[in-house]
Motif scaffolding. Structure first.
Motif, short mmCIF file in Angstrom:
data_model
loop_
_atom_site.label_atom_id
_atom_site.label_comp_id
_atom_site.label_asym_id
_atom_site.label_seq_id
_atom_site.Cartn_x
_atom_site.Cartn_y
_atom_site.Cartn_z
N LEU A 71 0.96 -0.89 0.16
CA LEU A 71 0.33 -0.22 0.31
C LEU A 71 0.86 1.17 -0.18
O LEU A 71 0.64 2.25 -0.61
N ILE A 72 1.93 1.20 0.56
CA ILE A 72 2.24 2.49 1.02
C ILE A 72 3.52 2.92 -0.14
O ILE A 72 3.56 4.13 -1.20
N ALA A 73 3.61 1.68 -1.05
CA ALA A 73 4.18 1.93 -1.92
C ALA A 73 3.52 2.72 -3.30
O ALA A 73 3.73 3.23 -4.52
N ILE A 74 1.74 2.26 -3.30
CA ILE A 74 1.34 2.79 -4.09
C ILE A 74 1.06 3.99 -4.21
O ILE A 74 0.75 4.84 -4.87
N ALA A 75 0.74 4.30 -2.53
CA ALA A 75 0.73 5.60 -1.69
C ALA A 75 2.04 6.77 -2.50
O ALA A 75 1.95 7.80 -3.25
N LYS A 76 2.94 6.43 -2.44
CA LYS A 76 4.40 7.29 -2.72
C LYS A 76 4.39 7.60 -4.78
O LYS A 76 4.22 8.83 -5.21
N ASN A 77 3.80 6.27 -5.29
CA ASN A 77 3.37 6.17 -7.08
C ASN A 77 2.23 7.41 -7.10
O ASN A 77 2.46 8.02 -8.09
N VAL A 78 1.33 7.34 -6.39
CA VAL A 78 0.56 8.46 -6.49
C VAL A 78 1.21 9.36 -6.01
O VAL A 78 0.64 10.43 -7.02
N HIS A 79 1.20 9.59 -5.01
CA HIS A 79 1.79 10.92 -4.49
C HIS A 79 2.77 11.26 -5.90
O HIS A 79 3.24 12.50 -6.06
N ILE A 80 4.14 10.70 -6.35
CA ILE A 80 4.54 11.14 -7.34
C ILE A 80 3.94 11.54 -8.47
O ILE A 80 4.20 12.12 -9.28
N ASP A 81 3.26 10.67 -9.47
CA ASP A 81 1.80 11.19 -10.07
C ASP A 81 1.66 12.88 -9.51
O ASP A 81 1.06 13.73 -10.80
N MET A 82 0.73 12.94 -8.33
CA MET A 82 0.62 14.10 -8.13
C MET A 82 1.48 14.85 -8.72
O MET A 82 0.90 16.14 -9.03
N LEU A 83 2.86 14.95 -7.69
CA LEU A 83 3.36 16.20 -8.25
C LEU A 83 3.21 15.90 -9.21
O LEU A 83 3.75 17.47 -9.99
N ARG A 84 3.69 15.19 -10.61
CA ARG A 84 4.36 15.26 -11.81
C ARG A 84 3.17 16.21 -12.72
O ARG A 84 3.01 17.12 -13.36
N LYS A 85 2.10 15.84 -11.84
CA LYS A 85 0.89 16.50 -13.14
C LYS A 85 0.78 17.76 -12.31
O LYS A 85 0.08 19.11 -13.25
N ARG A 86 0.93 18.24 -10.99
CA ARG A 86 0.65 20.17 -11.02
C ARG A 86 2.13 20.63 -11.57
O ARG A 86 1.73 21.65 -11.60
N LYS A 87 3.28 19.72 -11.67
CA LYS A 87 4.24 20.00 -12.26
C LYS A 87 4.32 20.92 -13.52
O LYS A 87 4.52 21.77 -14.04
N SER A 88 3.67 20.11 -14.50
CA SER A 88 3.06 19.95 -15.31
C SER A 88 2.16 20.89 -16.09
O SER A 88 2.04 21.61 -17.15
N SER A 89 1.13 21.26 -15.05
CA SER A 89 0.21 21.93 -15.11
C SER A 89 -0.88 22.24 -16.00
O SER A 89 -1.61 23.29 -16.99
N LEU A 90 -0.56 20.72 -16.67
CA LEU A 90 -1.29 20.84 -18.05
C LEU A 90 -2.48 20.07 -17.58
O LEU A 90 -2.76 18.88 -16.66
N PHE A 91 -3.85 20.42 -17.40
CA PHE A 91 -5.04 19.72 -17.41
C PHE A 91 -5.35 18.35 -17.97
O PHE A 91 -5.28 18.40 -19.71
N VAL A 92 -5.11 17.58 -17.76
CA VAL A 92 -4.98 15.95 -18.72
C VAL A 92 -6.52 15.02 -18.31
O VAL A 92 -6.50 14.67 -16.50
N ASP A 93 -7.20 15.18 -18.70
CA ASP A 93 -8.11 14.36 -18.51
C ASP A 93 -8.13 13.17 -18.56
O ASP A 93 -7.57 11.67 -19.17
N TYR A 94 -8.88 12.68 -17.01
CA TYR A 94 -7.96 10.90 -16.50
C TYR A 94 -9.71 9.90 -16.89
O TYR A 94 -10.56 10.64 -16.50
N SER A 95 -9.57 9.25 -17.88
CA SER A 95 -10.35 8.84 -18.36
C SER A 95 -9.92 6.83 -18.10
O SER A 95 -9.70 6.87 -19.19
N ASP A 96 -9.89 6.63 -16.89
CA ASP A 96 -9.76 5.56 -17.36
C ASP A 96 -11.15 4.41 -17.41
O ASP A 96 -11.97 4.11 -17.07
#
Length: 183
Positions: A71-96
Motif C-alpha cells: 500500500l505504501i509503495a502505491i501511495a508513493k507512486n500516487v504522490h509522485i504522479d500528483m507532483l508530476r501533474k502539478r508540475k506540468s500544470s496541464l489539465f489531463v482528462d483522466y478517463s480510465d
C-alpha cells in the motif's frame, strides 16, 4: 492471519473484506502521506487514490510482501504522479476505461455505519454531516439525499468510480463516529 483471510476475500470481491482492509490500514497510509506532504487534503486524496488503486489491482498483490508495504509503495507512486501533474500544470482528462465498467463491489446489506446513520433524526443528522470535510459532505449528499448511484456520482464529480466508493466508505465511517461520540 485475519489480514491474510481478508486479503483473500477481497480478491474475490468481498465488500466486508475491502472495508476491513480500508479501516485497518487507513491511518498508516494517511499518516505516512501526511508526513510526506504536510498537507491534510493532499494526504487524504492520496490515501483515497491509493486504496482505489489497491482494490482495483488486489489480484496482483504478492503475499510474499507485507500488505502495508504494498500500500505504501502505491501511495508513493500516487504522490509522485500528483507532483508530476502539478508540475506540468496541464489539465489531463483522466478517463480510465475500467472505471466505466461496473466494479460492483456488492453493497447490499446495510453496514453498522449505515444502521447508526439511519437511526438519527434528520435535523441532527444534517448537523452531524456539516462536521465532515466538504468533499465527504458532497458524496453523502449526492448518495443519500439525491439518491445517485456510485457511477452517477463519479460522472458528476469527474472522478474514478473506485475513488467515489472509497470516499463514501470513509464518509460513512467518519459520520458514524461523530454520531457515536454524541450518544
Amino acid at each position: 492471519m485475519e489480514i491474510t483471510k481478508n486479503i483473500e476475500l477481497a480478491k474475490q470481491g468481498d465488500q466486508v473484506a475491502f472495508t476491513f482492509l480500508l479501516d485497518h490500514y487507513w491511518n498508516e497510509v494517511y499518516g505516512f502521506m501526511l508526513k510526506r506532504t504536510e498537507n491534510e487534503t493532499d494526504a487524504e486524496d492520496i490515501a483515497i487514490e491509493t486504496f482505489s488503486k489497491a482494490f482495483d489491482k488486489i489480484a496482483t498483490y504478492n503475499p510474499e510482501f507485507q500488505f502495508n508495504t504494498w500500500l505504501i509503495a502505491i501511495a508513493k507512486n500516487v504522490h509522485i504522479d500528483m507532483l508530476r501533474k502539478r508540475k506540468s500544470s496541464l489539465f489531463v482528462d483522466y478517463s480510465d476505461e475500467n472505471d466505466y465498467q461496473a466494479y460492483n463491489i456488492a453493497d447490499t446489506a446495510p453496514s453498522a455505519e449505515d444502521k447508526i446513520i439511519t437511526e438519527q433524526n434528520l435535523s441532527q443528522l444534517l448537523r452531524d454531516i456539516k462536521e465532515l470535510k466538504p468533499h465527504y459532505q458532497e458524496v453523502i449528499q449526492l448518495r443519500y439525499f439525491q439518491e445517485m448511484s456510485y457511477q452517477e456520482i463519479a460522472d458528476e464529480l469527474g472522478e474514478p468510480l473506485n475513488n467515489i466508493k472509497i470516499k463514501l466508505l470513509r464518509a460513512k465511517k467518519l459520520l458514524a463516529e461523530i454520531i457515536e461520540n454524541k450518544r
